[in-house]
Design an enzyme around this catalytic site. Structure first.
Site, short mmCIF file in Angstrom:
data_model
loop_
_atom_site.label_atom_id
_atom_site.label_comp_id
_atom_site.label_asym_id
_atom_site.label_seq_id
_atom_site.Cartn_x
_atom_site.Cartn_y
_atom_site.Cartn_z
CB ALA A 12 -0.92 -0.02 1.21
NE ARG A 18 -1.85 5.66 -12.67
CZ ARG A 18 -1.81 4.36 -12.98
NH1 ARG A 18 -2.33 3.94 -14.12
NH2 ARG A 18 -1.24 3.49 -12.17
CB ALA A 366 -45.84 18.74 12.49
#
Ligand code: UD1
Ligand code: CA
Length: 450
Positions: A12, A18, A366
């Site tokens: 790794a 890129r 609500a």
């Protein structure tokens, strides 16, 4: 078959130029998990005895990710990037432990599966010294080609060094290799850098093994297993493959999805039985959904636990630390975070519930907002069971609402409300009779004068 001991070496150290990103390549994620973590998980699942990870200089974040996924993984630093064989040799102390099998895996192939790694190792127990994972990509350009003669693998030719005839070979090197521990160091130490790029190629292990009269073998895999990620486009392609796999696994486990291609899962999403997921739902990492729950369309969940028979959405957002008890309901345009919402509680419309606990069967009206942040620190809202919070209420934390209490709609609640009390935290309504009539007559007077 006895289980052979195996050391996996995960490479790794690449910079991932890129990817055009400041993040090291292997830390980019697919399905909510880093490329490195996918590889390390597959390696761990294939029952290796130890894992070594080769990281680049100044890549502490990569080492930290390795440690997080596989506690005790040994990290080695490759100081200069001089090729894949050079990278493997950075882990020399691991090679010197002379495990029976050495597995070399690239950190940028997140789709590799444990079963493929196990198949790759199999020829080692039959006496092979080098086993290469081969595949037949739709487009072989860029890959090393496997040169087979009389059914025997004789060499791997990197594209830069390949002749036209070799370039026409369709069988390519997937990059994953298994080496017999008894010969690995002897082979690796003989690899030189006599090639176009002046790098130490791991792929030269095949020809060297042949020179040492040792056997090399190929095991073939599907292209998806060995897809290497070098660009953001390839990252997106791998994501698509992984999503397909995850959806298929969820469907096979009994989840109902009306439009599976619109549902995005994480590698760690877990579902119980009889779960229904409507279209366009996104699961970030660490989500568990228990039996019989329904996730309605256009919901986003991350770090959330959804209990049995819950209903979530449409258009709900469950953020990390959300825990819904059995049968709880979270409706449209409701956001929750660090919120324990007990069994049977409901917040059906337009609310923010953060740093809060809501007791069983409580109803959140609500437009209820927990005001958890005072500009400097976060505070908790605790609501008991069987309580009723009227619509459009602001609960200014820290605050506690007792069991069975009622809060009138439109309240701004700044102090605790005892159990079974009613709290009205709003201005008293004022009514002025005929006020509008007087206003209109004043207006018409003005018009006549003008
Ligand atoms: C390599 C193989 C090629 C194969 C292809 C499959 C070699 C020489 N070539 O080519 O045959 O078809 O993978 O995808 O092995 N790395 C280091 N240190 C280094 C160089 C590389 O850690 O000095 C790591 C990279 O981070 C990467 C892996 O090794 O995870 C592969 O390196 P990369 O440069 O991508 O090899 P390819 O040119 O793709
Ligand atoms: Ca590569």
């Amino acid at each position: 078959m006895s289980i052979r001991d195996c050391i996996a070496i995960v490479l790794a150290a690449g910079e991932g130029t890129r990817m055009r990103s400041s993040l090291p390549k292997v830390l980019h994620a697919v399905a909510g998990r880093s490329l490195l973590a996918h590889v390390l998980r597959a390696v761990a699942e294939s029952k290796v005895s130890a894992t070594a990870v080769v990281v680049g200089p100044d890549q502490d974040a990569v080492a930290a990710e390795a440690e997080r996924v596989v506690p005790g993984a040994q990290c080695f630093v490759q100081r200069e990037r001089r090729g894949t064989a050079h990278a493997v040799l950075a882990a020399r102390p691991a090679l010197e432990r002379k495990a029976q099998d050495i597995l070399i895996v690239y950190g940028d192939t997140p789709l590799i599966r444990a079963e493929t790694l196990n198949r790759l190792r199999a020829p080692l127990s039959a006496g092979a010294a080098v086993v290469v994972l081969g595949f037949r990509p739709a487009d072989p350009s860029g890959y090393g080609r496997l040169v087979v003669d009389g059914g025997k693998l004789v060499a791997i030719r990197e594209e830069a060094d390949a002749s036209e005839a070799e370039k026409a070979i369709g069988l390519c090197n997937g990059g994953i290799m298994a080496l017999a521990g008894a010969h690995a160091l002897a082979i690796l130490d003989r690899i030189g850098d006599n090639n176009r790029k002046r790098e130490f190629y791991l792929t030269d292990a095949v020809e060297i093994a042949r020179e040492m009269k040792l056997a090399a073998a190929v095991v073939e895999a599907e292209e998806d297993d060995v897809r290497g990620i070098n660009t953001k486009t390839q990252l997106a392609e791998a994501e698509a493959v992984l999503q397909q796999r995850l959806r298929k696994a969820a469907l096979e486990a009994g989840v109902t999805m009306i439009a599976p291609e619109t549902v995005y899962l994480s590698a760690d999403t877990t579902f119980g039985k009889d779960v229904v997921i409507e279209p366009y739902v996104v699961f970030g990492d660490k989500v568990t959904v228990e039996d019989g729950a329904v996730i309605h369309a256009f919901s986003h969940l991350a770090g959330a636990h959804v209990g049995k028979k819950c209903s979530v959405g449409p258009f709900a957002r469950l953020r990390p630390g959300t825990r819904l008890g059995e049968g709880a309901r979270i409706g449209n345009f409701v956001e929750t975070k660090e919120a324990a919402i007990a069994a049977g509680a409901k917040a059906n419309h337009l609310s923010y519930i953060g740093d809060a606990s809501v007791g069983a069967n409580t109803n959140i009206g609500a437009g209820t907002i927990t005001c958890n942040f005072d500009g400097a620190a976060k505070h908790r809202t605790t609501i008991g069971q069987e309580a009723f919070i009227g619509s459009n209420t602001a609960l200014v934390a820290p605050v506690e609402i007792g069991d069975g209490a009622y809060v009138g709609s439109g309240s701004v609640i700044t102090g605790n409300v005892p159990a079974d009390a009613l709290a009205l935290g709003r201005a008293r309504q004022v009514v002025k009779a005929n006020w509008a009539t007087r206003l209109r007559s004043l207006k018409s007077l003005g018009k006549k004068k003008g």
